[in-house]
Scaffold this active site. Structure first.
Site, mmCIF file in Angstrom:
data_model
loop_
_atom_site.group_PDB
_atom_site.id
_atom_site.type_symbol
_atom_site.label_atom_id
_atom_site.label_comp_id
_atom_site.label_asym_id
_atom_site.label_seq_id
_atom_site.Cartn_x
_atom_site.Cartn_y
_atom_site.Cartn_z
ATOM 1 N N GLU A 80 -37.589 -15.774 -12.351
ATOM 2 C CA GLU A 80 -36.486 -16.720 -12.192
ATOM 3 C C GLU A 80 -36.756 -18.051 -12.890
ATOM 4 O OE1 GLU A 80 -33.657 -16.170 -11.015
ATOM 5 O OE2 GLU A 80 -33.728 -14.600 -9.510
HETATM 6 C C1 BLG Z 1 -27.084 -14.764 -7.992
HETATM 7 C C2 BLG Z 1 -27.035 -15.108 -6.528
HETATM 8 C C3 BLG Z 1 -26.216 -14.099 -5.774
HETATM 9 C C4 BLG Z 1 -24.841 -13.965 -6.420
HETATM 10 C C5 BLG Z 1 -25.041 -13.616 -7.892
HETATM 11 O O1 BLG Z 1 -25.781 -14.657 -8.501
HETATM 12 O O2 BLG Z 1 -27.755 -15.770 -8.668
HETATM 13 N N1 BLG Z 1 -28.377 -15.065 -6.014
HETATM 14 C C6 BLG Z 1 -28.973 -16.142 -5.510
HETATM 15 O O3 BLG Z 1 -28.441 -17.208 -5.403
HETATM 16 C C7 BLG Z 1 -30.366 -15.969 -5.054
HETATM 17 O O4 BLG Z 1 -26.073 -14.520 -4.440
HETATM 18 O O5 BLG Z 1 -24.169 -12.921 -5.760
HETATM 19 S S1 BLG Z 1 -22.822 -13.152 -4.951
HETATM 20 O O6 BLG Z 1 -23.031 -14.261 -4.030
HETATM 21 O O7 BLG Z 1 -22.579 -11.906 -4.251
HETATM 22 O O8 BLG Z 1 -21.809 -13.449 -5.949
HETATM 23 C C8 BLG Z 1 -23.733 -13.440 -8.633
HETATM 24 O O9 BLG Z 1 -23.003 -14.595 -8.619
HETATM 25 C C9 BLG Z 1 -29.803 -16.025 -9.782
HETATM 26 C C10 BLG Z 1 -28.470 -15.367 -9.789
HETATM 27 C C11 BLG Z 1 -27.881 -15.753 -11.072
HETATM 28 C C12 BLG Z 1 -29.011 -15.877 -11.983
HETATM 29 N N2 BLG Z 1 -30.200 -16.110 -11.165
HETATM 30 C C13 BLG Z 1 -30.839 -15.289 -9.012
HETATM 31 O O10 BLG Z 1 -31.219 -14.124 -9.704
HETATM 32 C C14 BLG Z 1 -28.956 -16.997 -12.985
HETATM 33 O O11 BLG Z 1 -29.593 -17.988 -12.828
HETATM 34 N N3 BLG Z 1 -28.188 -16.840 -13.992
HETATM 35 C C15 BLG Z 1 -28.155 -17.856 -15.029
HETATM 36 C C16 BLG Z 1 -27.247 -17.419 -16.066
HETATM 37 S S2 BLG Z 1 -27.174 -18.610 -17.313
HETATM 38 O O12 BLG Z 1 -28.506 -18.756 -17.873
HETATM 39 O O13 BLG Z 1 -26.754 -19.844 -16.721
HETATM 40 O O14 BLG Z 1 -26.229 -18.093 -18.239
#
Ligand code: BLG
Length: 478
Positions: free
Chosen positions: A311
């Site tokens: 992460e």
């Molecule tokens: C996750 C959330 C989920 C959520 C999904 O996104 O985050 N998890 C956490 O907060 C721990 O709860 O599911 S939902 O509530 O059912 O919608 C979907 O929205 C986090 C993810 C997103 C991801 N990392 C943990 O793995 C992330 O940081 N993405 C970044 C994308 S970018 O770089 O900004 O494009």
């Protein structure tokens, strides 16, 4: 005359049949003996590709297959551990074990004195060198540096063959004490120039040795198989043929392969090097928090540490483009739901992330077994439970098994294709992200688990290994 001849033959046949029945009833065959003893004794080696202890207990590719074979026979599995290949073969020769399951390559020499089962995997022999060191381009170059392999290995056999047919000046050292882990370590620390290991072993161990690389493949694909003694009684060998046929059709072979090899290759050179550096530099700061959170939520702390590395690279102030923050990258919404007030606080973030993962793991249907349950909970952590459920539904619709990560991971990426997501409940998702997310975490997790495993004692770089006294140096054939 004709009549009495036929009678004679008939009598002979009847007597032979009686004899067979009598001897049959006197001496049970190998399978009958195993069944009456209630156990199948299998000899193997302790290595990452065969048999080892992880966070949940004894496991390994060979161990899982052998366990399934014992179940197929209706008996319990007993593992006998050999220290080296010569002990391994002598165990089956002396009948101390019924078969050897130890990442064994079928070779011409071995074929003369053991009976190999149906192959279950193909590997190639790879020459490994240290980046920045001497890189051999072809077999001839092997004569220019110091080369070490395990005694009695298929690699040693290949070298002997090369020496007698092509490169008489070739020399190398052999030691019965070195497994692939030790050999790679020696190349990594600069003690020797090259070694040879099987491709699956290197694939599995590469993450620990970011400074090692494949120079070239010394052989084409070679089959791996179990070794049985060459006795007249081939009942166990035949039972294994049935077992492997079933394992092929009922998906057991691909399932075990996915479990141990499915996530490999995720960590490239830069990634592996960075992980190693960061582990030494940063993990100490947080391992206490990971351990406490893991205890509280009945999780493995190394899994939490691996997640957090994936992460945020263990940066408590990490912030994504979309405003997701902290060591465990909680979204604002999820943090609120979990009661996390400050996402940048390491303790709150780790605790929140652990609680969320534990909750997702519990929420999955009971029929999803470990370790798939954890891999799916991780995918849901990243993409959301709703999207994971959509992918599981797609799997079912297509005749797949929604309780297996191996199947579900193929359907997740379809969530970004319109013809699929327009029919799902939660719509579009960048579905390939949770797949690499889970694969990466599994890789980091493996490294952390093995670094904590006393049996495998994985590499602490710069700590040289001395070549022991019983290394045999194979002289040039001049
Ligand atoms: C996750 C959330 C989920 C959520 C999904 O996104 O985050 N998890 C956490 O907060 C721990 O709860 O599911 S939902 O509530 O059912 O919608 C979907 O929205 C986090 C993810 C997103 C991801 N990392 C943990 O793995 C992330 O940081 N993405 C970044 C994308 S970018 O770089 O900004 O494009």
């Amino acid at each position: 005359m004709k009549f009495s001849f036929t009678r004679l033959i008939t009598r002979l046949l009847i007597s032979l049949l009686c004899l067979l029945t009598i001897t049959g009833s006197v001496r049970p065959n190998a399978v009958e003996q195993i069944r009456s003893q209630g156990e199948l004794i299998v000899v193997t080696r302790n290595s990452p590709t065969t048999y080892f202890e992880d966070n949940v207990g004894t496991t390994g590719y060979e161990y899982e297959l052998a366990k399934a074979f014992a179940e197929h026979l209706g008996v319990k599995l007993v593992i006998k551990q050999a220290d080296n290949l010569s002990d391994l073969y002598s165990s089956i020769e002396k009948n101390e074990a019924s078969l050897a399951a130890a990442n064994l390559t079928i070779t011409d020499t071995r074929n003369k004195w053991v009976r190999f089962s149906t192959p279950y995997m193909q590997v190639s022999q790879q020459v490994i060198y240290r980046r920045g060191g001497m890189r051999p381009e072809t077999e001839i170059d092997l004569a220019k540096g110091q080369l070490v392999v395990s005694s009695d290995s298929s690699h040693a056999e290949k070298l002997r063959d090369l020496q007698s047919k092509q490169i008489p000046e070739l020399t190398w050292s052999e030691s019965p004490d070195f497994e692939s882990v030790g050999l790679l370590q020696m190349v990594a620390t600069g003690e020797v120039d090259f070694t040879i290991v099987d491709s699956n072993e290197f694939q599995m161990l590469q993450a620990y040795y970011p400074n090692l690389s494949v120079a070239f493949d010394l052989t084409g694909a070679q089959p791996l198989a179990w070794a049985f003694p060459q006795t007249r009684d081939d009942s166990l060998f035949r039972a294994s043929e049935v077992f492997f046929r079933n394992a092929q059709t009922n998906g057991l072979l691909s399932e075990v392969r996915e479990r141990f090899y499915g996530h490999l290759g995720q960590l490239n050179y830069v990634g592996a090097k960075r992980f190693k550096r960061q582990t030494a530099k940063k993990l100490d700061k947080y391992d206490d928090l990971f351990q406490k959170a893991a205890e509280r939520h009945d999780l493995d702390w190394r899994l939490l540490a691996a997640m957090s590395y994936q992460e945020s690279h263990w940066n408590p102030r990490a912030k994504s483009f979309t405003g997701v923050r902290g060591l465990m990258m909680l979204t604002r919404r999820t943090a609120k739901e979990l009661g996390v007030k400050n996402r940048l606080d390491p303790k709150q973030s780790i605790d929140g992330g652990a609680a969320y993962l534990a909750k997702l793991r519990k929420r999955l249907p009971k029929r999803i077994q470990e370790p798939d349950r954890t891999w799916m909970a991780l995918a849901a952590y990243n993409v959301g439970y709703g999207h994971l459920t959509d992918a599981r539904k797609l799997a079912i619709k297509d005749g797949g098994d929604d309780s297996r990560w191996m199947d579900v991971k193929d359907y997740l990426p379809l969530l970004s294709e319109k013809r699929y997501y327009k029919k799902t409940k939660h719509g579009y998702a960048r579905g390939s992200e949770p797949v690499s997310y889970v694969q990466n975490i599994r890789r980091y997790f493996d490294v952390l688990v093995w670094n904590n495993s006393p049996e495998l004692e994985l590499p602490i770089e710069n700590e040289g290994i001395q070549i022991t006294a019983d290394v045999r140096v194979i002289p040039p054939l001049l």
